[in-house]
Design a protein around this motif. Structure first.
Motif, PDB file in Angstrom:
ATOM      1  N   GLY A 146      37.854  45.032  30.979  1.00 13.57           N
ATOM      2  CA  GLY A 146      36.993  45.529  32.042  1.00 13.57           C
ATOM      3  C   GLY A 146      36.420  46.899  31.811  1.00 13.57           C
ATOM      4  O   GLY A 146      35.550  47.349  32.564  1.00 13.57           O
TER       5      GLY A 146
ATOM      6  N   ARG B   8      36.218  41.809  31.115  1.00 12.05           N
ATOM      7  CA  ARG B   8      37.078  41.953  32.277  1.00 12.05           C
ATOM      8  C   ARG B   8      38.036  40.765  32.416  1.00 12.05           C
ATOM      9  O   ARG B   8      37.700  39.629  32.044  1.00 12.05           O
ATOM     10  CB  ARG B   8      36.221  42.067  33.538  1.00 12.05           C
ATOM     11  CG  ARG B   8      37.031  42.365  34.790  1.00 12.05           C
ATOM     12  CD  ARG B   8      36.203  42.297  36.059  1.00 12.05           C
ATOM     13  NE  ARG B   8      37.026  42.538  37.232  1.00 12.05           N
ATOM     14  CZ  ARG B   8      36.678  42.233  38.473  1.00 12.05           C
ATOM     15  NH1 ARG B   8      35.491  41.674  38.709  1.00 12.05           N
ATOM     16  NH2 ARG B   8      37.502  42.471  39.479  1.00 12.05           N
TER      17      ARG B   8
ATOM     18  N   PRO C  62      40.080  39.732  35.673  1.00  9.91           N
ATOM     19  CA  PRO C  62      40.527  39.989  37.052  1.00  9.91           C
ATOM     20  C   PRO C  62      41.963  39.521  37.269  1.00  9.91           C
ATOM     21  O   PRO C  62      42.368  38.470  36.768  1.00  9.91           O
ATOM     22  CB  PRO C  62      39.539  39.174  37.893  1.00  9.91           C
ATOM     23  CG  PRO C  62      38.327  39.008  37.025  1.00  9.91           C
ATOM     24  CD  PRO C  62      38.851  38.915  35.630  1.00  9.91           C
ATOM     25  N   GLY C  63      42.711  40.310  38.014  1.00 10.52           N
ATOM     26  CA  GLY C  63      44.093  39.951  38.323  1.00 10.52           C
ATOM     27  C   GLY C  63      45.077  40.270  37.218  1.00 10.52           C
ATOM     28  O   GLY C  63      46.271  39.984  37.355  1.00 10.52           O
ATOM     29  N   ARG C  64      44.611  40.884  36.151  1.00  9.24           N
ATOM     30  CA  ARG C  64      45.523  41.190  35.038  1.00  9.24           C
ATOM     31  C   ARG C  64      46.573  42.193  35.479  1.00  9.24           C
ATOM     32  O   ARG C  64      46.403  42.949  36.438  1.00  9.24           O
ATOM     33  CB  ARG C  64      44.744  41.768  33.862  1.00  9.24           C
ATOM     34  CG  ARG C  64      44.223  43.184  34.115  1.00  9.24           C
ATOM     35  CD  ARG C  64      43.901  43.888  32.820  1.00  9.24           C
ATOM     36  NE  ARG C  64      43.423  45.247  33.038  1.00  9.24           N
ATOM     37  CZ  ARG C  64      44.222  46.310  33.079  1.00  9.24           C
ATOM     38  NH1 ARG C  64      45.535  46.171  32.953  1.00  9.24           N
ATOM     39  NH2 ARG C  64      43.718  47.514  33.264  1.00  9.24           N
TER      40      ARG C  64
ATOM     41  N   SER D 190      45.231  50.294  47.235  1.00  6.64           N
ATOM     42  CA  SER D 190      45.784  49.276  46.332  1.00  6.64           C
ATOM     43  C   SER D 190      46.990  48.597  46.947  1.00  6.64           C
ATOM     44  O   SER D 190      47.139  47.366  46.884  1.00  6.64           O
ATOM     45  CB  SER D 190      46.176  49.910  44.993  1.00  6.64           C
ATOM     46  OG  SER D 190      45.051  50.403  44.314  1.00  6.64           O
TER      47      SER D 190
ATOM     48  N   ARG E 227      46.080  46.123  49.344  1.00  7.06           N
ATOM     49  CA  ARG E 227      45.219  45.071  48.763  1.00  7.06           C
ATOM     50  C   ARG E 227      43.837  45.079  49.415  1.00  7.06           C
ATOM     51  O   ARG E 227      43.208  44.018  49.588  1.00  7.06           O
ATOM     52  CB  ARG E 227      45.867  43.693  48.900  1.00  7.06           C
ATOM     53  CG  ARG E 227      47.168  43.558  48.142  1.00  7.06           C
ATOM     54  CD  ARG E 227      46.947  43.454  46.653  1.00  7.06           C
ATOM     55  NE  ARG E 227      48.202  43.346  45.914  1.00  7.06           N
ATOM     56  CZ  ARG E 227      48.277  43.175  44.594  1.00  7.06           C
ATOM     57  NH1 ARG E 227      47.165  43.099  43.885  1.00  7.06           N
ATOM     58  NH2 ARG E 227      49.435  43.097  44.004  1.00  7.06           N
TER      59      ARG E 227
ATOM     60  N   VAL F  25      40.637  45.444  48.651  1.00  6.07           N
ATOM     61  CA  VAL F  25      39.793  45.453  47.459  1.00  6.07           C
ATOM     62  C   VAL F  25      38.435  46.075  47.749  1.00  6.07           C
ATOM     63  O   VAL F  25      37.922  46.871  46.959  1.00  6.07           O
ATOM     64  CB  VAL F  25      39.640  44.018  46.903  1.00  6.07           C
ATOM     65  CG1 VAL F  25      38.627  43.985  45.761  1.00  6.07           C
ATOM     66  CG2 VAL F  25      40.996  43.498  46.417  1.00  6.07           C
TER      67      VAL F  25
ATOM     68  N   LEU G 107      37.106  49.426  46.006  1.00  6.01           N
ATOM     69  CA  LEU G 107      35.868  49.396  45.222  1.00  6.01           C
ATOM     70  C   LEU G 107      34.899  50.464  45.715  1.00  6.01           C
ATOM     71  O   LEU G 107      34.255  51.166  44.916  1.00  6.01           O
ATOM     72  CB  LEU G 107      35.238  48.008  45.312  1.00  6.01           C
ATOM     73  CG  LEU G 107      34.222  47.619  44.252  1.00  6.01           C
ATOM     74  CD1 LEU G 107      34.798  47.745  42.846  1.00  6.01           C
ATOM     75  CD2 LEU G 107      33.747  46.193  44.500  1.00  6.01           C
TER      76      LEU G 107
ATOM     77  N   GLU H 223      34.580  47.678  38.081  1.00  3.00           N
ATOM     78  CA  GLU H 223      35.505  46.559  38.273  1.00  3.00           C
ATOM     79  C   GLU H 223      36.767  46.649  37.402  1.00  3.00           C
ATOM     80  O   GLU H 223      37.866  46.285  37.831  1.00  3.00           O
ATOM     81  CB  GLU H 223      34.772  45.234  38.028  1.00  3.00           C
ATOM     82  CG  GLU H 223      33.821  44.838  39.133  1.00  3.00           C
ATOM     83  CD  GLU H 223      32.514  45.619  39.111  1.00  3.00           C
ATOM     84  OE1 GLU H 223      31.761  45.556  40.109  1.00  3.00           O
ATOM     85  OE2 GLU H 223      32.226  46.291  38.094  1.00  3.00           O
ATOM     86  N   GLY H 224      36.622  47.110  36.152  1.00  2.00           N
ATOM     87  CA  GLY H 224      37.800  47.279  35.312  1.00  2.00           C
ATOM     88  C   GLY H 224      38.748  48.318  35.871  1.00  2.00           C
ATOM     89  O   GLY H 224      39.975  48.167  35.809  1.00  2.00           O
TER      90      GLY H 224
ATOM     91  N   ASP I  27      40.650  46.719  38.770  1.00  2.00           N
ATOM     92  CA  ASP I  27      41.760  45.884  38.304  1.00  2.00           C
ATOM     93  C   ASP I  27      42.949  46.739  37.884  1.00  2.00           C
ATOM     94  O   ASP I  27      44.107  46.392  38.148  1.00  2.00           O
ATOM     95  CB  ASP I  27      41.313  45.021  37.116  1.00  2.00           C
ATOM     96  CG  ASP I  27      40.191  44.057  37.472  1.00  2.00           C
ATOM     97  OD1 ASP I  27      40.066  43.691  38.656  1.00  2.00           O
ATOM     98  OD2 ASP I  27      39.441  43.672  36.557  1.00  2.00           O
TER      99      ASP I  27
END
Length: 294
Positions: A69, A75, A77-79, A154, A157, A159, A163, A215-216, A219
């Motif tokens: 990302g 990217r 996501p969810g990593r 975070s 949650r 998001v 962001l 976005e990275g 995450d």
């Protein structure tokens, strides 16, 4: 100075088994002593020192990595942390490096621990400087405001809220962004941020890291600020030195110490002076201590 100082840094990438691209940079001769560098948050493959004399003087072959990302890396996501740990092992395979020294700071902390736990046979010795740690609730208010806000969003949650926060801290001027975010950091951190060489390298790294959007970074915040239960701390068996300062306002000292106390083969070294960026002016010291253990 101009970006010509990066003329000897090679841009590289590989496609992972799941089809993602992972990018990194290489500096120095492949016959040198390998050093795997894992940048902080947000960071990129161009999180490279402008003054590479400490690397040159020690004959290093330096690989600077990039997480999903960020920059040119796809990217995911969810990593969490294990995905990039396995990416690092494949990166070493591509470079033909069997075993390496490992170093990194700040947000690199859990990624290094994950790599050490999952691929200990690839590690000669490791160092973490001012590494992130699972936060104790009583330590949260010690952090700079951006990190406090990111942590709370975070953990909730939230998001969209997270962001929006990250976007508000991104502009066309990475130096203005970091000055704003670090306004309440220790004086030593602010002095390092006034160094023209540091500024040039930082600006290049940030533009690469966030050029595709936040976005990275999103995450990564979600991974850093929530449970680290996927990291088997008891399996972090390679030799590890963790450097920190008590004045660090990005990663509170007591949270870091609580983490290091759980690692079976780690030593905590405390610098008497400095803040989150203390390692920048101590590169030679950090490297010499690291290399002495391999």
């Amino acid at each position: 100075m101009t970006e010509d100082i990066f003329h000897d840094v090679d841009d590289r990438s590989a496609v992972m088994p799941d089809g993602r691209t992972v990018a990194w940079t290489a500096w120095g001769s492949p016959t040198g002593t390998p050093l795997l560098r894992i940048p902080g948050t947000p960071g990129s493959r161009y999180s490279v020192r402008a003054d590479r004399a400490p690397w040159r003087d020690r004959g290093l072959f330096v690989l600077t990595t990039e997480r999903p990302g960020f920059g040119a890396s796809t990217r995911l996501p969810g990593r969490r942390f294990s995905e990039h740990a396995d990416d690092l092992a494949r990166l070493l395979d591509v470079e033909g490096v069997e075993r390496t020294f490992v170093t990194g700071g700040s947000g690199a902390g859990p990624h290094i621990l994950s790599f050490l736990s999952r691929h200990p046979d690839r590690v000669r010795a490791a160092t973490v400087t001012a590494g992130a740690a699972p936060l104790r609730e009583q330590d949260v208010e010690q952090m700079i405001e951006l990190n406090q806000q990111s942590y709370r969003l975070s953990r909730a949650r939230d998001v969209e809220g997270l962001l929006a926060l990250l976007r508000a801290n991104m502009s066309d001027d990475p130096l203005a962004d970091i000055r704003s975010a670090m306004a309440t950091a220790p004086h030593d951190d602010l002095a390092i941020m006034d160094d023209p060489a540091w500024q040039q390298a930082f600006a290049r790294a940030q533009r690469q890291a966030l050029g595709g959007g936040p976005e990275g970074w999103l995450d990564e915040c979600l991974a850093l600020d929530n449970d680290w239960d996927e990291i088997d701390l008891s399996a972090v068996t390679p030799s590890l030195t963790w450097w920190h300062t008590r004045a660090d306002r990005n990663t509170p000292f007591e949270s870091a110490r609580a983490l290091v106390d759980q690692l079976p083969n780690a030593r905590l070294n405390v610098w008497a002076e400095g803040g989150h960026l203390a390692a920048y002016r101590r590169e030679g010291e950090v490297l010499d201590e690291l290399l002495s253990r391999g």
